[in-house]
Design a protein around this motif. Structure first.
Motif, PDB file in Angstrom:
ATOM      1  N   HIS A 123      24.882  62.166   2.926  1.00 28.02           N
ATOM      2  CA  HIS A 123      25.042  62.263   1.472  1.00 28.02           C
ATOM      3  C   HIS A 123      24.996  63.727   1.045  1.00 28.02           C
ATOM      4  O   HIS A 123      23.981  64.402   1.181  1.00 28.02           O
ATOM      5  CB  HIS A 123      23.988  61.420   0.729  1.00 28.02           C
ATOM      6  N   ALA A 126      27.943  66.826  -1.120  1.00 25.80           N
ATOM      7  CA  ALA A 126      29.192  67.006  -1.865  1.00 25.80           C
ATOM      8  C   ALA A 126      29.772  68.364  -1.484  1.00 25.80           C
ATOM      9  O   ALA A 126      29.262  69.066  -0.599  1.00 25.80           O
ATOM     10  CB  ALA A 126      28.928  66.891  -3.376  1.00 25.80           C
ATOM     11  N   ASN A 142      24.846  71.328  -0.782  1.00 25.31           N
ATOM     12  CA  ASN A 142      26.235  70.936  -0.578  1.00 25.31           C
ATOM     13  C   ASN A 142      26.856  71.694   0.591  1.00 25.31           C
ATOM     14  O   ASN A 142      26.316  72.696   1.063  1.00 25.31           O
ATOM     15  CB  ASN A 142      27.039  71.151  -1.861  1.00 25.31           C
ATOM     16  N   LEU A 169      29.994  61.090   0.450  1.00 27.40           N
ATOM     17  CA  LEU A 169      29.895  61.730  -0.861  1.00 27.40           C
ATOM     18  C   LEU A 169      28.777  61.107  -1.671  1.00 27.40           C
ATOM     19  O   LEU A 169      28.740  59.892  -1.886  1.00 27.40           O
ATOM     20  CB  LEU A 169      31.216  61.599  -1.627  1.00 27.40           C
ATOM     21  N   LEU A 172      27.134  66.992  -7.956  1.00 24.57           N
ATOM     22  CA  LEU A 172      28.521  66.808  -8.358  1.00 24.57           C
ATOM     23  C   LEU A 172      28.936  67.738  -9.494  1.00 24.57           C
ATOM     24  O   LEU A 172      30.041  68.282  -9.495  1.00 24.57           O
ATOM     25  CB  LEU A 172      28.758  65.360  -8.780  1.00 24.57           C
ATOM     26  N   HIS A 205      35.695  65.853  -6.222  1.00 26.11           N
ATOM     27  CA  HIS A 205      34.994  66.081  -4.956  1.00 26.11           C
ATOM     28  C   HIS A 205      35.681  65.343  -3.810  1.00 26.11           C
ATOM     29  O   HIS A 205      35.828  65.891  -2.708  1.00 26.11           O
ATOM     30  CB  HIS A 205      33.539  65.635  -5.068  1.00 26.11           C
ATOM     31  N   VAL A 206      36.077  64.090  -4.039  1.00 31.48           N
ATOM     32  CA  VAL A 206      36.802  63.360  -2.999  1.00 31.48           C
ATOM     33  C   VAL A 206      38.069  64.116  -2.617  1.00 31.48           C
ATOM     34  O   VAL A 206      38.361  64.315  -1.426  1.00 31.48           O
ATOM     35  CB  VAL A 206      37.139  61.927  -3.459  1.00 31.48           C
ATOM     36  N   LEU A 219      37.222  67.215  -0.503  1.00 24.89           N
ATOM     37  CA  LEU A 219      36.840  66.868   0.866  1.00 24.89           C
ATOM     38  C   LEU A 219      38.034  66.385   1.676  1.00 24.89           C
ATOM     39  O   LEU A 219      38.204  66.763   2.847  1.00 24.89           O
ATOM     40  CB  LEU A 219      35.748  65.800   0.842  1.00 24.89           C
ATOM     41  N   VAL A 270      35.957  61.346   5.338  1.00 24.23           N
ATOM     42  CA  VAL A 270      35.278  61.246   4.050  1.00 24.23           C
ATOM     43  C   VAL A 270      34.864  59.799   3.823  1.00 24.23           C
ATOM     44  O   VAL A 270      35.633  58.873   4.100  1.00 24.23           O
ATOM     45  CB  VAL A 270      36.195  61.719   2.899  1.00 24.23           C
TER      46      VAL A 270
END
Length: 351
Positions: free
Chosen positions: A227, A229, A239, A257, A264, A282-283, A286, A295
């Motif tokens: 976990h 980001a 992160n 994520l 975030l 963020h997705v 990544l 991811v």
């Protein structure tokens, strides 16, 4: 409308939430007003399985543990001191008892193999994997490692955000890179080697960059961060930087994520008013950096301030709808939802 995929989530703290509330574990089965996760909301949100963390608060205190100090451009939250082994083992045993209770209910399955997890993804049981977030309960000589394995331990992180016998945990700092604490100890290196030999996932979440690179050096398995980001979107110390993301991809690993607001939000604040567009950003970051095969999700339900655009486990479909609307294919969504976790766990647990 296309059906949304079942979710395998990389991290929650729901066991501690139940203990903090002094709740009868049956409220997990039957549903309750507090927290982020229970069996009814998991079913509503399509959550098929998750890694359930054993996390021991500092010296068994359940109140606020860390004081924030503001800096010129952000903040720092210093780490608590090391945890005593006696406290760690006492609370760990209590929380394993909670884990055993909830996995004893109809509709919940204790998962120690990938076949167990696949059955949950394909069926209607909620799968639960036992994870140690910070491994203070494990003796430095690993003399009790096998006993915890026999109780179901299949994933662990060498440290949370405080020093342990195995590694240094990264403090909360914003803005900051992750290079702000030490790496693995000699005992930590032996722990990683034992995990590789035994088929236990090593989670690099909460490790400073030095510890991350130490795991990369010692382990023969894919790098995993359960976990976190993208540091490129939110420069929080916890992160992951681009070079860390590249290493995860190069080893065939995965990043889950988090839904934690402070990880975030680009401003690093712990404010839950975060639109889904930021989560999708963020997705995208990544995926663009690592590829969609690396991811996944690691919500941190019941362990963080979850963004209000998702809310709790029942809100998972809102994220996948947003990702579909952003152009992710059904195949991509399945990878993000569960296939990437299954692939990596299959590689590690079979090692």
């Amino acid at each position: 409308m296309t059906e949304l995929p079942a979710v395998l989530d990389g991290h929650n703290d729901s066991l501690l939430a139940l203990r903090r509330a002094s709740a009868d574990p049956s409220v997990f089965r039957d549903g309750h007003a507090g927290g982020d996760l229970d069996l009814p909301r998991a079913r509503e949100g399509g959550l098929a399985a998750g890694l359930f963390a054993i996390f021991v608060p500092s010296e068994d205190r359940f109140g606020p543990e860390r004081a924030r100090s503001d800096t010129a451009d952000g903040y720092r939250i210093e780490r608590p001191p090391p945890l005593s082994p006696a406290a760690a083992r006492r609370v760990t045993d209590d929380l394993i008892g909670v884990f055993d209770a909830i996995t004893g209910f109809d509709g919940v399955r204790k998962c120690t193999t990938v076949d167990d997890l696949r059955a949950c993804v394909d069926g209607d049981e909620l799968g639960a994997v036992l994870h140690f977030e910070g491994s203070e309960a494990i003796a430095p000589d690993l003399s009790n490692f096998e006993a915890y394995y026999d109780r179901g331990l299949r994933s662990l992180g060498p440290a949370w955000s405080r020093p342990t016998q195995f590694a240094d945990g990264v403090p909360f700092r914003y803005p900051s890179g992750p290079d702000c604490a030490d790496g693995l100890t000699d005992a930590g290196r032996r722990l990683v080697e034992r995990c590789d030999d035994r088929g236990v996932l090593v989670d690099c979440a909460h490790l400073a960059s030095e510890g991350f690179w130490d795991v990369h050096e010692v382990s023969t398995n894919p790098l995993v961060v359960s976990h976190a980001a993208a540091h490129g979107v939110c420069p929080l110390s916890r992160n992951l930087t681009d070079d860390q993301l590249d290493a995860v991809a190069d080893t065939g690993g995965v990043v889950g994520l988090t839904f934690a607001a402070n990880a975030l939000r680009p401003d690093g604040e712990n404010d839950p008013e975060v639109p889904l567009s930021v989560v999708v950003e963020h997705v995208d970051y990544l995926v663009d950096r690592m590829g969609v095969d690396h991811v996944a999700l690691g919500s941190d339900f019941d362990g963080a301030t979850v963004v209000d655009s998702i809310g709790d486990a029942a809100g998972l479909p809102t994220l996948f709808t947003a990702l579909r609307d952003a152009g992710y294919s059904q195949r991509d969504l399945r990878k993000l939802a569960h296939e990437n976790w299954l692939r990596v766990l299959d590689a590690v647990w079979a090692s």
